[in-house]
Write an enzyme that holds these catalytic residues in place. Structure first.
Site, PDB file in Angstrom:
ATOM      1  N   CYS A 271      -4.729 -22.926  56.667  1.00 14.10           N
ATOM      2  CA  CYS A 271      -4.429 -23.979  55.673  1.00 14.10           C
ATOM      3  C   CYS A 271      -4.262 -25.372  56.277  1.00 14.10           C
ATOM      4  CB  CYS A 271      -3.241 -23.566  54.827  1.00 14.10           C
ATOM      5  SG  CYS A 271      -3.659 -22.135  53.792  1.00 14.10           S
TER       6      CYS A 271
ATOM      7  N   HIS B  15       0.109 -17.661  44.658  1.00 15.09           N
ATOM      8  CA  HIS B  15      -0.879 -16.700  44.156  1.00 15.09           C
ATOM      9  C   HIS B  15      -0.360 -15.826  43.018  1.00 15.09           C
ATOM     10  CE1 HIS B  15      -3.437 -17.727  47.496  1.00 15.09           C
ATOM     11  NE2 HIS B  15      -2.683 -17.153  48.408  1.00 15.09           N
TER      12      HIS B  15
ATOM     13  N   LYS C  18      -1.390 -24.304  45.126  1.00 14.80           N
ATOM     14  CA  LYS C  18      -2.800 -23.947  45.292  1.00 14.80           C
ATOM     15  C   LYS C  18      -2.956 -22.436  45.321  1.00 14.80           C
ATOM     16  CE  LYS C  18      -2.323 -24.361  50.289  1.00 14.80           C
ATOM     17  NZ  LYS C  18      -2.593 -22.979  50.675  1.00 14.80           N
TER      18      LYS C  18
ATOM     19  N   ASP D 251       1.306 -22.345  48.823  1.00 19.43           N
ATOM     20  CA  ASP D 251       0.420 -21.245  48.455  1.00 19.43           C
ATOM     21  C   ASP D 251       1.122 -20.523  47.292  1.00 19.43           C
ATOM     22  OD1 ASP D 251      -2.095 -20.386  49.461  1.00 19.43           O
ATOM     23  OD2 ASP D 251      -1.202 -18.604  50.397  1.00 19.43           O
TER      24      ASP D 251
ATOM     25  N   HIS E  76       0.986 -12.031  49.675  1.00 22.21           N
ATOM     26  CA  HIS E  76       1.897 -13.074  50.167  1.00 22.21           C
ATOM     27  C   HIS E  76       2.001 -14.184  49.133  1.00 22.21           C
ATOM     28  CE1 HIS E  76      -2.171 -14.443  51.184  1.00 22.21           C
ATOM     29  NE2 HIS E  76      -1.682 -15.672  50.999  1.00 22.21           N
TER      30      HIS E  76
ATOM     31  N   ASP F  37       2.357 -25.456  53.590  1.00 22.31           N
ATOM     32  CA  ASP F  37       2.720 -24.040  53.428  1.00 22.31           C
ATOM     33  C   ASP F  37       3.865 -23.527  54.313  1.00 22.31           C
ATOM     34  OD1 ASP F  37       0.510 -24.323  51.818  1.00 22.31           O
ATOM     35  OD2 ASP F  37      -0.575 -22.577  52.578  1.00 22.31           O
TER      36      ASP F  37
HETATM   37  C1  VGL Z   1      -2.678 -19.182  54.519  1.00 22.70           C
HETATM   38  C2  VGL Z   1      -3.717 -17.157  54.756  1.00 22.70           C
HETATM   39  C3  VGL Z   1      -3.649 -16.943  53.406  1.00 22.70           C
HETATM   40  C4  VGL Z   1      -2.139 -20.410  55.172  1.00 22.70           C
HETATM   41  C5  VGL Z   1      -2.607 -18.992  53.156  1.00 22.70           C
HETATM   42  O1  VGL Z   1      -1.182 -21.018  54.638  1.00 22.70           O
HETATM   43  O2  VGL Z   1      -2.645 -20.797  56.255  1.00 22.70           O
HETATM   44  N1  VGL Z   1      -3.249 -18.273  55.309  1.00 22.70           N
HETATM   45  N2  VGL Z   1      -3.091 -17.860  52.612  1.00 22.70           N
HETATM   46 ZN    ZN Z   2      -2.772 -17.371  50.566  1.00 19.77          ZN
END
Ligand code: VGL
Ligand code: ZN
Length: 240
Positions: A184, A84, A140, A82, A117, A37
């Protein structure tokens, strides 16, 4: 020495070589790298919506340099991303009356509510490293009802393609680093161990949301047999 004795000797030597090679191959586990990420929204560098402490330009440069070295050494590199939908259940904006970092129950689990995010196809979701570094990018968190800190599966138990990709490439050991140490990176490293991989986590190539949860995550990873190293030691890794 006759012709046939010579042939036998060559035969024996040949089999010793093959056998030796097989034994050696067993001892040197094939290593893959999972870069977790490293996306605009998680960085100060890109003024991200969920910018994690210490994610300035220097951090991104260090991650990129080290990842390039790992690739040059021949290790396959995988990224997680990530990714979403706008209506994702982990966004506080999708829970009327709630604010960022509140915790709610979601499908019987504690869910931290984050600022929106890494929304699909937005600039904040982009990976900040050269895409050519990656053998594969595993996305993901696409299911609006489940979060997915882990690169292996979401909170509903739905698997990503990560394990299949690693198995296809005969990976036995993974090096994990990125953002965030306490979310993550932690979840991906712990799931890698649970899936049977040896895991090395690189602390100084990772950044955490908060110091206390990051320390707790490190302790947890160590307790599960993950080797937590301060820095990448390429020579040691090559020697295995
Ligand atoms: C993450 C919070 C929400 C991460 C992803 O990459 O650690 N943290 N989504
Ligand atoms: Zn996230």
């Amino acid at each position: 020495m006759g012709h046939s004795a010579g042939k036998s000797l060559i035969c024996v030597l040949f089999f010793m070589l093959v056998l030796g090679g097989t034994v050696m191959a067993k001892e040197t586990a094939k290593i893959g790298v999972i870069v977790v990420d490293v996306q605009g929204d998680f960085t100060k560098f890109k003024s991200g919506s969920l910018a994690v402490e210490g994610t300035d330009e220097a951090y991104i440069k260090t991650v990129e340099e080290n990842t390039k070295k790992l690739k040059a050494a021949g290790f396959p590199i995988y990224a997680t991303q990530d990714w979403h939908p706008k209506n994702h259940a982990s966004f506080f904006t999708n829970h009327p009356g709630k604010k960022a970092f509140d915790v709610v129950k979601l499908n019987n689990r504690d869910q931290v509510l984050w600022p929106p995010h890494c929304v699909q196809k937005t600039s904040g979701a982009e990976i900040l490293l050269d895409k050519k570094l990656f053998k594969a990018v595993v996305r993901k968190g696409m299911d609006s009802q489940y979060d997915s800190y882990s690169g292996f599966q979401d909170d509903g138990g739905k698997k990503t393609e990560m394990d299949k990709l690693l198995k296809k490439d005969k990976i036995k050991k993974v090096v994990v680093y990125g953002i965030a140490t306490d979310y993550c990176v932690r979840a991906t490293a712990l799931d890698a161990v649970a899936a049977g991989y040896k895991v090395i986590m690189i602390k100084n190539l990772s950044r955490g949301v908060a110091p206390d949860t990051s320390q707790k995550a490190i302790d947890e990873m160590k307790a599960k047999g993950i080797v937590v190293l301060d820095d990448l030691d390429l020579e040691r890794l090559k020697a295995n």
